[in-house]
Design a protein around this motif. Sequence first.
Motif, PDB file in Angstrom:
ATOM      1  N   ARG A 142       0.799  -1.224   0.000  1.00 49.85           N
ATOM      2  CA  ARG A 142       0.000   0.000   0.000  1.00 49.85           C
ATOM      3  C   ARG A 142       0.837   1.283   0.000  1.00 49.85           C
ATOM      4  O   ARG A 142       0.295   2.373  -0.010  1.00 49.85           O
ATOM      5  CB  ARG A 142      -0.921  -0.010   1.211  1.00 49.85           C
ATOM      6  N   GLU A 151       0.097   3.488  -3.087  1.00 48.30           N
ATOM      7  CA  GLU A 151      -1.300   3.512  -3.561  1.00 48.30           C
ATOM      8  C   GLU A 151      -1.732   4.912  -3.995  1.00 48.30           C
ATOM      9  O   GLU A 151      -2.570   5.037  -4.889  1.00 48.30           O
ATOM     10  CB  GLU A 151      -2.245   2.934  -2.519  1.00 48.30           C
ATOM     11  N   HIS A 152      -1.170   5.951  -3.429  1.00 51.21           N
ATOM     12  CA  HIS A 152      -1.532   7.316  -3.828  1.00 51.21           C
ATOM     13  C   HIS A 152      -1.144   7.589  -5.280  1.00 51.21           C
ATOM     14  O   HIS A 152      -1.748   8.412  -5.944  1.00 51.21           O
ATOM     15  CB  HIS A 152      -0.865   8.333  -2.906  1.00 51.21           C
ATOM     16  N   GLN A 169      -1.527   5.526  -7.664  1.00 51.54           N
ATOM     17  CA  GLN A 169      -2.426   4.786  -8.530  1.00 51.54           C
ATOM     18  C   GLN A 169      -3.795   5.437  -8.627  1.00 51.54           C
ATOM     19  O   GLN A 169      -4.618   5.069  -9.451  1.00 51.54           O
ATOM     20  CB  GLN A 169      -2.569   3.345  -8.006  1.00 51.54           C
ATOM     21  N   ARG A 170      -4.062   6.413  -7.773  1.00 57.17           N
ATOM     22  CA  ARG A 170      -5.361   7.098  -7.800  1.00 57.17           C
ATOM     23  C   ARG A 170      -5.435   8.064  -8.969  1.00 57.17           C
ATOM     24  O   ARG A 170      -4.450   8.599  -9.431  1.00 57.17           O
ATOM     25  CB  ARG A 170      -5.553   7.902  -6.507  1.00 57.17           C
TER      26      ARG A 170
END
Length: 180
Positions: free
Chosen positions: A172, A175-176, A178-179
Amino acid sequence: MSKIDETAEFIPVRIAVLTVSDTRALAEDRSGDVLVGRILAAGHLVADRQIVRDERGDIAAQLRTWCADADIDVVISTGGTGLTGRDVTVEAHRDVYEKEIDAFGTVFTIVSMNKIGTSAVQSRATGGVAQGTYLFALPGSPGACKDAWDEILVRQLDYRHRPCNFVEIMPRLAEHQQRK
């Protein structure tokens, strides 16, 4: 209290070791040797090992190269965390960090206080995350590398460590990015 969950499977991580020094070659790199030995003994993989001069741009460039490498999960550097003019490893790390792990330096200071007393104030050990990769900057002494590994990193880089560890949140970390 922290403990190892023996029912969980060990997950090896891929760790790159960076020695920052104007004078050392691989043959004299005792701190790097300490880290490599402990990484392997713990069951992890040494993904790469390099020595770079105490130049902020060179250090940051190597960190960025490794952060962009999908085969490297963690980077541990040794050297250049002191207070002299040539000690620029912390600044280079912070040039690369997306997030700093503030408590890493604090915990390292506590560990160091127990070993070297008030001399611990001269260390600027730091940790952070960039591109889903953990980055840790340790002092250049073999003793400091032993302390950081034995008292902090060996546990936090072990998926079985409870109540929590760095490995379990690795998927994770980026993950930022992938936004949308």
